[in-house]
Write a protein that holds these residues in place. Structure first.
Motif, PDB file in Angstrom:
ATOM      1  N   VAL A  15      76.530  53.739  56.455  1.00 12.26           N
ATOM      2  CA  VAL A  15      75.295  52.975  56.624  1.00 12.26           C
ATOM      3  C   VAL A  15      75.451  52.172  57.911  1.00 12.26           C
ATOM      4  N   GLU A  16      74.765  52.608  58.957  1.00 11.77           N
ATOM      5  CA  GLU A  16      74.921  52.024  60.294  1.00 11.77           C
ATOM      6  C   GLU A  16      73.638  52.247  61.082  1.00 11.77           C
ATOM      7  N   ASP A  17      73.056  51.158  61.611  1.00 10.90           N
ATOM      8  CA  ASP A  17      71.781  51.285  62.315  1.00 10.90           C
ATOM      9  C   ASP A  17      71.939  51.480  63.816  1.00 10.90           C
ATOM     10  N   ASP A  40      70.328  54.963  58.390  1.00 10.28           N
ATOM     11  CA  ASP A  40      70.058  53.940  59.401  1.00 10.28           C
ATOM     12  C   ASP A  40      69.696  52.591  58.789  1.00 10.28           C
ATOM     13  N   ALA A  41      69.342  52.586  57.514  1.00 15.05           N
ATOM     14  CA  ALA A  41      68.876  51.357  56.873  1.00 15.05           C
ATOM     15  C   ALA A  41      69.150  51.441  55.376  1.00 15.05           C
ATOM     16  N   ASP A  60      77.625  48.802  57.016  1.00 20.27           N
ATOM     17  CA  ASP A  60      77.482  47.715  57.983  1.00 20.27           C
ATOM     18  C   ASP A  60      77.024  46.461  57.237  1.00 20.27           C
ATOM     19  N   ASN A  62      75.329  43.782  58.510  1.00 20.82           N
ATOM     20  CA  ASN A  62      73.984  43.341  58.900  1.00 20.82           C
ATOM     21  C   ASN A  62      73.134  44.544  59.283  1.00 20.82           C
ATOM     22  N   LEU A  63      72.047  44.742  58.538  1.00 18.57           N
ATOM     23  CA  LEU A  63      71.161  45.879  58.759  1.00 18.57           C
ATOM     24  C   LEU A  63      69.726  45.389  58.919  1.00 18.57           C
ATOM     25  N   GLY A  68      74.623  44.248  53.834  1.00 20.73           N
ATOM     26  CA  GLY A  68      75.497  45.158  53.119  1.00 20.73           C
ATOM     27  C   GLY A  68      76.080  44.559  51.858  1.00 20.73           C
TER      28      GLY A  68
END
Length: 231
Positions: A15-17, A40-41, A60, A62-63, A68
């Protein structure tokens, strides 16, 4: 959203934007081997967790649509106990302690080296037990001609000790060009004869040239290949 397609490997949900970070982490994790599915979210991550069972979560902190830490609590409340790692650029020890208290097995500080990331993933991903000799792969590579498989494997095993020596020497002398060339030849040969476990070890070293752990793993895989009869 990039969904998993190779169920033979452990599934990792990333999970990474940030696109660059997502590409880097995916490239670092894939040779373990692992099948990386990236969201992405949090909305995408929720949908993926509802549709698939993952072996590890890499989230992550902070998304764009949330945190998270809250997402992991949500998963735990839903009965999903998949191990999870957090990654963040914030070095605050209090934050890291809070994330571990929320259920993250480890907190990875960004920027993170590929070798550090892979080491963390290996600690938590399940081991895969690919076959030493895979007849299905070999037959597919040789157009289904079973009579050629043993001949190719005999030639492969005859050349393998010399290939091992060239790879080790290139690594010792940090000859990146020679090392890349030898690994490229070896991974191609592995595909033709169905040496799947050795191929994974080669790809691991290709992804992290001069990594001593990856080199030792390759040497062990070569020895295993040489001492296992090619039926």
């Amino acid at each position: 959203m990039h969904e998993p397609s190779l169920p033979s490997h452990p599934w990792l949900l990333l999970v990474e934007d940030d696109p660059a970070s997502a590409v880097f982490m995916t490239a670092a994790a894939t040779p373990l081997p692992a099948q990386v599915c990236q969201a992405d979210a949090l909305d995408e991550a929720r949908a993926l967790c509802a549709a698939h069972t993952f072996d590890l979560l890499l989230i992550d902190v902070n998304l764009p649509d949330g945190h998270g830490e809250d997402f992991l609590r949500e998963l735990r409340d839903a009965g999903i106990a998949t191990p999870a790692l957090a990654h963040t650029a914030d070095p605050d020890p209090a934050l890291h302690a809070r994330l571990r208290a929320a259920g993250f097995a480890e907190v990875l500080l960004k920027p993170i080296a590929a070798t550090t990331l892979r080491a963390a993933l290996r600690r938590h991903l399940p081991e895969t037990a690919s076959p030493i000799w895979d007849d299905t792969d070999a037959l597919a590579a040789l157009g289904g001609q079973a009579e050629h498989v043993q001949t190719m494997r005999d030639l492969f095993l005859a050349e393998l000790p010399a290939q091992r020596q060239r790879i080790v020497q290139a690594a010792i002398h940090a000859d990146i060009s020679a090392l890349r060339a030898e690994l490229h030849r070896l991974v191609a040969s592995c595909g033709f004869v169905g040496a799947r476990r050795l191929e994974q070890a080669v790809r691991r070293l290709q992804a992290s040239l001069l990594d001593p752990d990856a080199l030792r793993a390759l040497e062990a895989a070569i020895e295993e290949q040489l001492t296992t009869p090619a039926a």
